[in-house]
Design a protein around this motif. Structure first.
Motif, PDB file in Angstrom:
ATOM      1  N   ASN A 116       3.716  31.458  69.950  1.00  0.00           N
ATOM      2  CA  ASN A 116       3.851  30.186  70.665  1.00  0.00           C
ATOM      3  C   ASN A 116       5.310  30.292  71.509  1.00  0.00           C
ATOM      4  N   ILE A 117       6.051  31.099  71.484  1.00  0.00           N
ATOM      5  CA  ILE A 117       7.551  31.191  72.113  1.00  0.00           C
ATOM      6  C   ILE A 117       7.090  31.735  73.330  1.00  0.00           C
ATOM      7  N   ARG A 118       7.529  30.678  74.547  1.00  0.00           N
ATOM      8  CA  ARG A 118       7.411  31.174  75.734  1.00  0.00           C
ATOM      9  C   ARG A 118       8.451  31.591  76.349  1.00  0.00           C
ATOM     10  N   LYS A 119       9.758  31.019  76.194  1.00  0.00           N
ATOM     11  CA  LYS A 119      11.011  31.482  76.736  1.00  0.00           C
ATOM     12  C   LYS A 119      12.270  31.530  75.651  1.00  0.00           C
ATOM     13  N   ALA A 120      12.877  32.596  75.542  1.00  0.00           N
ATOM     14  CA  ALA A 120      13.916  32.610  74.568  1.00  0.00           C
ATOM     15  C   ALA A 120      14.959  33.486  75.416  1.00  0.00           C
ATOM     16  N   GLU A 121      15.696  32.971  76.389  1.00  0.00           N
ATOM     17  CA  GLU A 121      16.576  33.581  77.428  1.00  0.00           C
ATOM     18  C   GLU A 121      17.875  33.226  77.710  1.00  0.00           C
ATOM     19  N   ILE A 122      18.684  34.174  78.477  1.00  0.00           N
ATOM     20  CA  ILE A 122      20.075  33.765  78.738  1.00  0.00           C
ATOM     21  C   ILE A 122      20.141  34.148  80.370  1.00  0.00           C
ATOM     22  N   THR A 123      20.624  33.521  81.030  1.00  0.00           N
ATOM     23  CA  THR A 123      20.860  33.619  82.622  1.00  0.00           C
ATOM     24  C   THR A 123      22.305  33.478  82.997  1.00  0.00           C
ATOM     25  N   MET A 124      22.724  34.307  84.075  1.00  0.00           N
ATOM     26  CA  MET A 124      24.027  34.157  84.673  1.00  0.00           C
ATOM     27  C   MET A 124      23.686  34.391  86.210  1.00  0.00           C
ATOM     28  N   ALA A 125      24.007  33.545  87.094  1.00  0.00           N
ATOM     29  CA  ALA A 125      23.620  33.536  88.211  1.00  0.00           C
ATOM     30  C   ALA A 125      25.010  33.110  89.320  1.00  0.00           C
ATOM     31  N   ASN A 126      24.936  33.781  90.609  1.00  0.00           N
ATOM     32  CA  ASN A 126      25.980  33.448  91.681  1.00  0.00           C
ATOM     33  C   ASN A 126      25.455  33.568  92.765  1.00  0.00           C
ATOM     34  N   GLU A 127      25.743  32.577  93.690  1.00  0.00           N
ATOM     35  CA  GLU A 127      25.078  32.664  95.111  1.00  0.00           C
ATOM     36  C   GLU A 127      25.491  33.989  95.871  1.00  0.00           C
ATOM     37  N   ARG A 128      26.419  34.608  95.509  1.00  0.00           N
ATOM     38  CA  ARG A 128      26.653  35.748  96.262  1.00  0.00           C
ATOM     39  C   ARG A 128      25.924  37.153  95.762  1.00  0.00           C
ATOM     40  N   PHE A 129      25.963  36.977  94.475  1.00  0.00           N
ATOM     41  CA  PHE A 129      25.437  38.407  93.744  1.00  0.00           C
ATOM     42  C   PHE A 129      24.041  38.320  92.993  1.00  0.00           C
ATOM     43  N   GLY A 130      23.447  36.925  93.073  1.00  0.00           N
ATOM     44  CA  GLY A 130      22.008  36.913  92.490  1.00  0.00           C
ATOM     45  C   GLY A 130      22.034  36.445  91.014  1.00  0.00           C
ATOM     46  N   LYS A 131      21.050  36.608  90.242  1.00  0.00           N
ATOM     47  CA  LYS A 131      20.530  35.990  89.203  1.00  0.00           C
ATOM     48  C   LYS A 131      20.190  37.169  88.164  1.00  0.00           C
ATOM     49  N   LEU A 132      20.579  37.113  87.116  1.00  0.00           N
ATOM     50  CA  LEU A 132      20.187  38.062  85.894  1.00  0.00           C
ATOM     51  C   LEU A 132      19.616  37.232  84.674  1.00  0.00           C
ATOM     52  N   TRP A 133      18.428  37.870  84.328  1.00  0.00           N
ATOM     53  CA  TRP A 133      17.829  37.189  83.115  1.00  0.00           C
ATOM     54  C   TRP A 133      17.474  38.056  82.119  1.00  0.00           C
ATOM     55  N   LEU A 134      18.046  37.717  80.713  1.00  0.00           N
ATOM     56  CA  LEU A 134      17.907  38.614  79.575  1.00  0.00           C
ATOM     57  C   LEU A 134      17.183  37.868  78.449  1.00  0.00           C
ATOM     58  N   GLY A 135      16.060  38.304  78.053  1.00  0.00           N
ATOM     59  CA  GLY A 135      15.426  37.813  76.964  1.00  0.00           C
ATOM     60  C   GLY A 135      13.692  37.377  77.223  1.00  0.00           C
ATOM     61  N   GLN A 136      13.244  36.678  76.368  1.00  0.00           N
ATOM     62  CA  GLN A 136      11.871  36.385  76.688  1.00  0.00           C
ATOM     63  C   GLN A 136      11.681  35.475  77.787  1.00  0.00           C
ATOM     64  N   GLY A 137      10.792  35.895  78.781  1.00  0.00           N
ATOM     65  CA  GLY A 137      10.728  34.957  79.952  1.00  0.00           C
ATOM     66  C   GLY A 137       9.841  35.663  80.856  1.00  0.00           C
ATOM     67  N   SER A 138       9.678  34.921  82.281  1.00  0.00           N
ATOM     68  CA  SER A 138       8.746  35.393  83.200  1.00  0.00           C
ATOM     69  C   SER A 138       9.238  36.809  83.787  1.00  0.00           C
ATOM     70  N   MET A 139       8.370  37.792  83.792  1.00  0.00           N
ATOM     71  CA  MET A 139       8.755  38.817  84.628  1.00  0.00           C
ATOM     72  C   MET A 139       8.819  38.612  86.038  1.00  0.00           C
ATOM     73  N   ALA A 140       9.330  39.572  86.834  1.00  0.00           N
ATOM     74  CA  ALA A 140       9.482  39.424  88.305  1.00  0.00           C
ATOM     75  C   ALA A 140       8.299  39.100  88.898  1.00  0.00           C
ATOM     76  N   SER A 141       6.762  39.579  88.335  1.00  0.00           N
ATOM     77  CA  SER A 141       5.654  39.245  89.102  1.00  0.00           C
ATOM     78  C   SER A 141       4.995  38.105  88.708  1.00  0.00           C
ATOM     79  N   ASP A 142       5.636  37.294  87.658  1.00  0.00           N
ATOM     80  CA  ASP A 142       4.873  35.958  87.356  1.00  0.00           C
ATOM     81  C   ASP A 142       4.716  35.162  88.467  1.00  0.00           C
ATOM     82  N   GLY A 143       3.816  34.454  88.502  1.00  0.00           N
ATOM     83  CA  GLY A 143       3.684  33.550  89.838  1.00  0.00           C
ATOM     84  C   GLY A 143       3.235  33.939  90.941  1.00  0.00           C
ATOM     85  N   THR A 144       3.328  35.345  91.180  1.00  0.00           N
ATOM     86  CA  THR A 144       3.183  35.824  92.733  1.00  0.00           C
ATOM     87  C   THR A 144       1.926  35.566  93.228  1.00  0.00           C
TER      88      THR A 144
END
Length: 373
Positions: A116-144
């Motif tokens: 039943n766990i959809r997401k269990a993740e942490i993120t860090m984002a910067n407008e210049r460097f992008g966004k990093l995701w760690l943990g349970q969540g959407s892969m890069a292709s999810d929703g494409t």
């Protein structure tokens, strides 16, 4: 407790917490700390009545809408300088889902666990460097494969099996086949949600890249899965345009997926057009499909926008070699902004053909409501 009773209790409880509604909708359930950190409780209840006619027998059940499942989550975000840090924990609960119910399965599964766990993740984002995701969540292709500007995705989009995917096609000689709607239809939408590391580049003129590497932790599967995707979002004077394409690899079943979609909305008229396509490359049947959708959304009433759509799906070799899958759907959605509520209705037909016999054409009627908080 029956699922509809449980949903009603939760709905009333949330409404009581929110207080009276306004024209802008219900207030978010959140708290801001002194340092600017925000913690927010969110979720949705999305349920309805699904009636499936397999050509000879009609089966009707009260189910959760798997097009956008019932879920709840806790989200925290904090900004430090140019960096934003976030964490999300989200679960879904759908004891009897619209993609699982069938002629032989009407029993809710009340168990609640790892699946039943959809997401269990942490993120860090910067407008210049992008966004990093760690943990349970959407892969890069999810929703494409599912970019869609029609306004009816709550009940109709490229993932046809989300409605009635568990039902079996019936042979014309009265017997049920072993082919389910979910076997015959797929949008090959990448790798879904996994325990992964993912990176999204910053957007450049609306274009972005993202890539991820993960394993199916929920299914206790340690084989590698990885993907790469390109996306686009553009907002112009007259149009809104979105698109995505991805290439995915699943080592578990030695399968590659190629999928993409594009959707555009003409702002003045409310008319939208969506196209999607995908292909599977595997040792078994290597299927492919095409999907198109015409949408129309307008503010006919003061309570919120009204959306309509008609879509068509054509698949080849998805369930078996030399098989054909076709579906036509008509959907309507009425939004009630002051209550964070959407009322939705769908009619969809399904036809399937292969070399093993003659199959009945089936159809589904699905109506219900989505409440968000």
């Amino acid at each position: 407790m029956p699922s509809f009773t449980l949903a009603g209790v939760v709905f009333l409880g949330i409404a009581a917490v929110h207080g009276p509604a306004s024209a802008e909708g219900l207030k978010p359930i959140e708290y801001t700390f002194g340092d600017g950190t925000v913690i927010r409780l969110y979720g949705q209840i999305n349920m309805g009545v699904l009636s499936y006619d397999d050509g000879q027998v009609t089966d009707t059940n009260f189910v959760d809408n798997d097009n956008s499942s019932t879920r709840a989550g806790l989200q925290m975000s904090s900004t430090r300088g140019d960096w934003n840090f976030g964490s999300t924990f989200e679960v879904e609960y759908q004891p009897l889902a619209s993609n699982d119910v069938s002629q032989v399965n009407h029993t809710p599964d009340w168990d609640f666990g790892q699946k039943n766990i959809r997401k269990a993740e942490i993120t860090m984002a910067n407008e210049r460097f992008g966004k990093l995701w760690l943990g349970q969540g959407s892969m890069a292709s999810d929703g494409t494969a599912e970019v869609d500007k029609s306004g009816t995705t709550v009940v109709a989009y490229a993932s046809i099996p989300d409605t009635a995917g568990g039902y079996f096609f019936r042979f014309e000689d009265d017997d049920l086949s072993d082919i389910q709607v979910g076997d015959a239809f797929s949008d090959f939408d990448g790798l879904g949600r996994k325990f992964r590391v993912r990176y999204d580049t910053p957007k450049y003129n609306g274009f972005g890249l993202r890539a991820s590497y993960g394993v199916d932790w929920v299914a206790d599967d340690a084989d590698a899965q990885y993907d790469i995707a390109a996306t686009y979002d553009g907002d112009f004077d007259d149009f809104v345009l979105g698109g995505a394409i991805s290439l995915s690899r699943n080592e578990t079943n030695d399968t590659n997926f190629l999928a993409g979609s594009v959707s555009g909305l003409h702002k003045a008229s409310g008319i939208s057009l969506t196209l999607a396509a995908g292909q599977e490359d595997t040792d078994g049947p290597s299927g492919y499909y095409g999907y198109t959708k015409l949408g129309y959304e307008r503010d006919f009433f003061d309570i919120g926008s009204t959306a309509f759509s008609v879509d068509y799906y054509l698949g080849k070799d998805i369930a078996a070699e030399a098989s054909d899958s076709q579906s036509v759907g008509l959907a309507a959605v009425q939004n009630i902004d002051s209550a964070n509520l959407s009322l939705w209705l769908l009619w969809r037909n399904y036809s399937y053909d292969d070399n093993n016999g003659e199959y009945e054409t089936s159809q589904a009627f699905f109506g219900g409501a989505l409440f968000k908080f």
